[in-house]
Design a protein around this motif. Structure first.
Motif, PDB file in Angstrom:
ATOM      1  N   ARG A 140      33.495  40.745  35.923  1.00 28.69           N
ATOM      2  CA  ARG A 140      33.776  42.009  35.244  1.00 28.69           C
ATOM      3  C   ARG A 140      35.087  42.637  35.680  1.00 28.69           C
ATOM      4  N   THR A 141      35.428  42.542  36.965  1.00 31.11           N
ATOM      5  CA  THR A 141      36.670  43.170  37.433  1.00 31.11           C
ATOM      6  C   THR A 141      37.885  42.536  36.786  1.00 31.11           C
ATOM      7  N   ILE A 145      40.476  44.361  34.034  1.00 33.03           N
ATOM      8  CA  ILE A 145      41.931  44.488  34.184  1.00 33.03           C
ATOM      9  C   ILE A 145      42.637  43.973  32.933  1.00 33.03           C
TER      10      ILE A 145
END
Length: 275
Positions: A140-141, A145
């Motif tokens: 998810r990170t 981004i």
């Protein structure tokens, strides 16, 4: 302000675009500040309701139908104020007569496509964040981004949709295409101007937030008063930010139109002067 300053008679450098934005802001601040105040109050309607009914801001889980209604109404009123502000700013820098009745009359005429294009920009520029809900947590990170970068890119590409509706006579879908055509090839130029503008506002807000905790306790008041003073000052900064960002948008739009349609606009200006 000289008639030659807006619309620009030629493409501008980034520094010249910023100079033009500050000149527009300076020339229009007094007459456009009421719209900034109106927009700021409209955006705070749900919080004002919280304070009136319970004395404190409620958490998201406590929001009821009244809160949601005020939230939606606040957004609509903010769009009305934003539309009227842009119309008045352009009229001022082009030395045309301005009046509240004219501003809101023109706003009423262009409000439906203006609100439609605002919704379309929101969906196109922010809708991809909904994909994060189905992305596995471990990825998810990185995906967030990438989505944020895409959202920023699309947001800048579509940033001229509002003036395209108001000043180029485009409909909602036409304004999206018009903005993309203007910004394409000039994305970094527009993004740089917006970034500097945001940096100025943020820096000013940070300075204010640092000064108030020093000054207020020195005159013998408690933390509650200091917090209230800070909220009032930051709200006032928000009211000032509306005409400032409007000036940035006008400057960018004028520069990009001069680049894309300079000869046509110059001939049009000559014709208007002859009349």
């Amino acid at each position: 302000m000289s008639q030659a300053l807006y619309p620009p008679a030629r493409p501008l450098s980034v520094g010249e675009v910023l100079d033009l934005a500050f000149l527009v802001f300076k020339a229009t601040l007094v007459k456009c500040l009421p719209y900034g105040v109106f927009a700021m109050i409209a955006g705070q309607l749900p919080n004002i309701d919280d304070l009136v009914r319970s004395g404190v801001r409620r958490s998201a889980s406590d929001h009821d139908a009244v809160w949601m209604t005020l939230y939606i109404v606040g957004i609509l009123l903010m769009l009305v104020a934003w539309c009227a502000l842009l119309l008045r700013q352009r009229a001022i820098v082009e030395h045309r007569p301005t009046a509240g009745a004219f501003d809101f009359g023109e706003t009423r005429r262009r409000l439906l496509p203006f609100m439609t294009v605002s919704l379309l920009v929101l969906v196109v520029a922010r809708g991809e964040f909904a994909l994060l809900a189905v992305v596995p947590l471990q990825y998810r990170t990185g995906v967030a981004i990438s989505v944020l970068a895409l959202s920023l890119y699309v947001g800048v590409m579509l940033s001229c949709t509002w003036p395209a509706v108001l000043f180029a006579g485009e409909g909602a879908l036409g304004a999206l295409r018009y903005s993309a055509r203007l910004v394409f090839g000039n994305w970094w130029r527009a993004a740089t101007v917006y970034a500097v503008g945001f940096a100025v506002v943020i820096a000013f807000g940070v300075v204010i937030a640092m000064i108030i905790p020093i000054i207020v306790p020195a005159i013998g008041v408690d933390i509650a008063v200091m917090t209230a003073v800070l909220q009032v000052v930051l709200s006032a900064l928000g009211a000032l930010a509306a005409p400032f960002f409007g000036a940035l948008l006008l400057a960018v739009f004028g520069d990009l139109r001069a680049r894309a349609e300079g000869f046509h606009l110059q001939q049009q200006s000559v014709g208007m002067a002859a009349e």
